[in-house]
Design a protein around this motif. Sequence first.
Motif, short mmCIF file in Angstrom:
data_model
loop_
_atom_site.label_atom_id
_atom_site.label_comp_id
_atom_site.label_asym_id
_atom_site.label_seq_id
_atom_site.Cartn_x
_atom_site.Cartn_y
_atom_site.Cartn_z
N GLY A 64 -29.26 81.49 -25.30
CA GLY A 64 -28.61 80.49 -26.15
C GLY A 64 -29.07 79.06 -25.89
N VAL A 65 -30.32 78.89 -25.48
CA VAL A 65 -30.80 77.52 -25.29
C VAL A 65 -30.87 76.83 -26.66
CG1 VAL A 65 -32.14 78.23 -23.27
CG2 VAL A 65 -33.28 78.03 -25.49
N ASP A 66 -30.58 75.52 -26.68
CA ASP A 66 -30.70 74.80 -27.96
C ASP A 66 -31.90 73.85 -27.93
OD1 ASP A 66 -29.89 72.66 -26.40
OD2 ASP A 66 -28.23 72.08 -27.70
N THR A 67 -32.59 73.84 -26.78
CA THR A 67 -33.74 72.95 -26.59
C THR A 67 -34.76 73.72 -25.76
OG1 THR A 67 -32.27 71.04 -26.57
CG2 THR A 67 -34.46 70.73 -25.61
N LEU A 68 -36.03 73.61 -26.13
CA LEU A 68 -37.07 74.34 -25.39
C LEU A 68 -38.21 73.38 -25.07
CD1 LEU A 68 -38.23 77.03 -24.28
CD2 LEU A 68 -39.23 77.41 -26.55
N VAL A 69 -38.47 73.22 -23.76
CA VAL A 69 -39.58 72.37 -23.33
C VAL A 69 -40.87 73.19 -23.39
CG1 VAL A 69 -40.55 71.04 -21.42
CG2 VAL A 69 -38.06 71.08 -21.78
N LEU A 70 -41.81 72.74 -24.22
CA LEU A 70 -43.14 73.35 -24.27
C LEU A 70 -43.92 72.73 -23.11
CD1 LEU A 70 -43.82 73.05 -28.13
CD2 LEU A 70 -42.68 74.90 -26.89
N GLY A 71 -43.73 73.31 -21.91
CA GLY A 71 -44.19 72.65 -20.68
C GLY A 71 -45.67 72.77 -20.40
N CYS A 72 -46.47 72.77 -21.40
CA CYS A 72 -47.92 72.86 -21.27
C CYS A 72 -48.50 72.24 -22.53
CB CYS A 72 -48.34 74.33 -21.16
SG CYS A 72 -50.12 74.63 -21.26
N THR A 73 -49.52 71.42 -22.37
CA THR A 73 -50.03 70.68 -23.54
C THR A 73 -50.80 71.57 -24.52
OG1 THR A 73 -51.90 69.97 -22.17
CG2 THR A 73 -50.06 68.43 -22.42
N HIS A 74 -51.02 72.83 -24.14
CA HIS A 74 -51.59 73.77 -25.12
C HIS A 74 -50.55 74.26 -26.13
CE1 HIS A 74 -54.85 74.12 -22.16
NE2 HIS A 74 -55.57 74.69 -23.09
N TYR A 75 -49.28 74.20 -25.73
CA TYR A 75 -48.26 74.92 -26.50
C TYR A 75 -47.91 74.30 -27.86
CZ TYR A 75 -47.35 77.60 -22.15
OH TYR A 75 -47.44 78.38 -21.03
N PRO A 76 -48.11 73.00 -28.07
CA PRO A 76 -47.80 72.49 -29.41
C PRO A 76 -48.53 73.25 -30.52
CG PRO A 76 -48.02 70.66 -27.91
CD PRO A 76 -48.41 71.89 -27.14
N LEU A 77 -49.70 73.81 -30.21
CA LEU A 77 -50.37 74.60 -31.24
C LEU A 77 -49.60 75.87 -31.57
CD1 LEU A 77 -52.76 72.67 -30.41
CD2 LEU A 77 -54.23 74.48 -31.25
N LEU A 78 -48.78 76.31 -30.63
CA LEU A 78 -47.97 77.51 -30.85
C LEU A 78 -46.60 77.17 -31.44
CD1 LEU A 78 -48.79 79.18 -27.44
CD2 LEU A 78 -49.29 80.24 -29.64
N LEU A 132 -37.77 71.70 -30.12
CA LEU A 132 -38.95 71.91 -29.28
C LEU A 132 -39.42 70.57 -28.73
CD1 LEU A 132 -40.95 74.49 -31.46
CD2 LEU A 132 -39.14 74.89 -29.76
N ILE A 133 -39.60 70.51 -27.41
CA ILE A 133 -40.07 69.27 -26.77
C ILE A 133 -41.57 69.40 -26.51
CG2 ILE A 133 -39.81 67.71 -24.82
CD1 ILE A 133 -37.27 67.98 -26.59
N ASP A 134 -42.33 68.55 -27.16
CA ASP A 134 -43.79 68.51 -27.04
C ASP A 134 -44.13 67.62 -25.85
OD1 ASP A 134 -46.45 67.57 -27.27
OD2 ASP A 134 -46.46 67.85 -29.44
N THR A 135 -44.57 68.23 -24.74
CA THR A 135 -44.80 67.46 -23.52
C THR A 135 -45.91 66.43 -23.67
OG1 THR A 135 -46.08 69.35 -22.79
CG2 THR A 135 -43.95 69.04 -21.75
N GLY A 136 -46.96 66.78 -24.41
CA GLY A 136 -48.06 65.83 -24.60
C GLY A 136 -47.60 64.60 -25.34
#
Lengths: 270, 270
Positions: free
Chosen positions: A178-192, A206-210
């Motif tokens: 039940g998370v309402d926020t997800l850290v994309l903790g790798c700069t490759h992940y925004p493509l996903l 979704l939190i875009d770390t880059g």
Amino acid sequence: MDQRAIGVFDSGMGGLTALRELRRLLSGEDLVYFGDTGRVPYGGRGRETILRYARQDVAFLRSFDLKAVVVACGTVSANALAELTAENPLPLFGVVAPAARAAAEATRNGRIGLIGTAASIRSGAYEREIGAIAPAAEVFAKACPLFVPLVENGRFRVGDRVVELVAEEYLSSLREAGVDTLVLGCTHYPLLAEVVAKTMGPEVALIDTGAACAAAAAGTLAERGLLADRVRGGSRYFVSDSTEDFARLASVFLGGGVDGDVERVEIEKY
Amino acid sequence: MDQRAIGVFDSGMGGLTALRELRRLLSGEDLVYFGDTGRVPYGGRGRETILRYARQDVAFLRSFDLKAVVVACGTVSANALAELTAENPLPLFGVVAPAARAAAEATRNGRIGLIGTAASIRSGAYEREIGAIAPAAEVFAKACPLFVPLVENGRFRVGDRVVELVAEEYLSSLREAGVDTLVLGCTHYPLLAEVVAKTMGPEVALIDTGAACAAAAAGTLAERGLLADRVRGGSRYFVSDSTEDFARLASVFLGGGVDGDVERVEIEKY
């Protein structure tokens, strides 16, 4: 005012998502990018190896006269930022703290998901940072070791059954938590991001770390009066593997053509 | 008789499938293994990078007094064996020629499938070798860039839906082409043998390149009178990343425990 360039590096292509955001925010800056495409991925390697590679990456970038370095790699930021900061007398901006802040601001139910490479998750760096900002938040972390190889092979699109199956495997437990926020903790992940959004549901932020890191770096440099006084800055790209292979895939990360020369560097000499 | 050790190297863990076969065939030999786990995978990198890494791998192994080197890496064998052979005054055994011979002998309908890394397939080395031995044979080649990352992440078992889906994607065209023999053109792939057999059907002969190469090396050394006069040889293992991570996964490749010390080496210094 500081006319010197900003250095940006990553294990491979992922940091280009941060570079793209830097370019958008700071059009007047000269940017020097290094992608360690000859040794990508970093995220499955041991901490000692990650630190050695990161030191070489910074040493190469510092062969230019820089005012700051953006560590646009989740794995390096989570495992080696303290050492790199102690060893280099210029500002270094990692992705962990800005992403943690963005996640703490975005969550409404205090349940934050975190995905990253095996080395990033093992480090506990994101949890520590989120815990310092939002002690009541609960963090649900999941290592996603196949995401970087998939993205570096150009596999990240909605409709790609392999990518969607891997995403379901990695993300189902976070969705169920039940998370309402997800850290994309790798700069490759925004493509996903589209695949992740499809898997997690549209209501999860979704939190875009880059992008978070680029915004933090831009803000700090502006506060300190260190931005360049220039209408349009240039970009240079360096990689440790074939320049042709880089140019082909980089445009996907940049959302457009590669706007500068691409050169090869023997990174192990630094 | 030659008491010196035999060197064996690969980009990572895959070469252990050749080492295992060498140990079985030549129990009296001392073996020195190097796995470039700090830079794996090689198969998606450019030829120049592969050659540079392979030269360092051989230079490191030759810091021991060796009688031969087994290039237990499909990518290096397909892209750099000629250069390595020209540069080093000791016998080097690659996987391409033995695997091509085994495939030419195994096929009944003259339709041979070939799978390997992107760099191996791009090189055309297997096709050239098969063409020289069996000019009438037709070769159907398919690059499988996700197989090495999957195997290095411990994902290769029947029942793993991701692995089975990737295998179906890569292999369906070869199955439909009616090949009766399939060259597993990468020393990581024997771990996928069950998944590949399930996808291709039980009647397709699978050629294990590591085993074919080990048999060729053992045969040549015996012919030349270069085997050691020893009941039981020892093994030493060297890697360029964490030794703990290696030991954990290596036993799967070896089909048993790691029977010797594992040490770390800074390969970029060679």
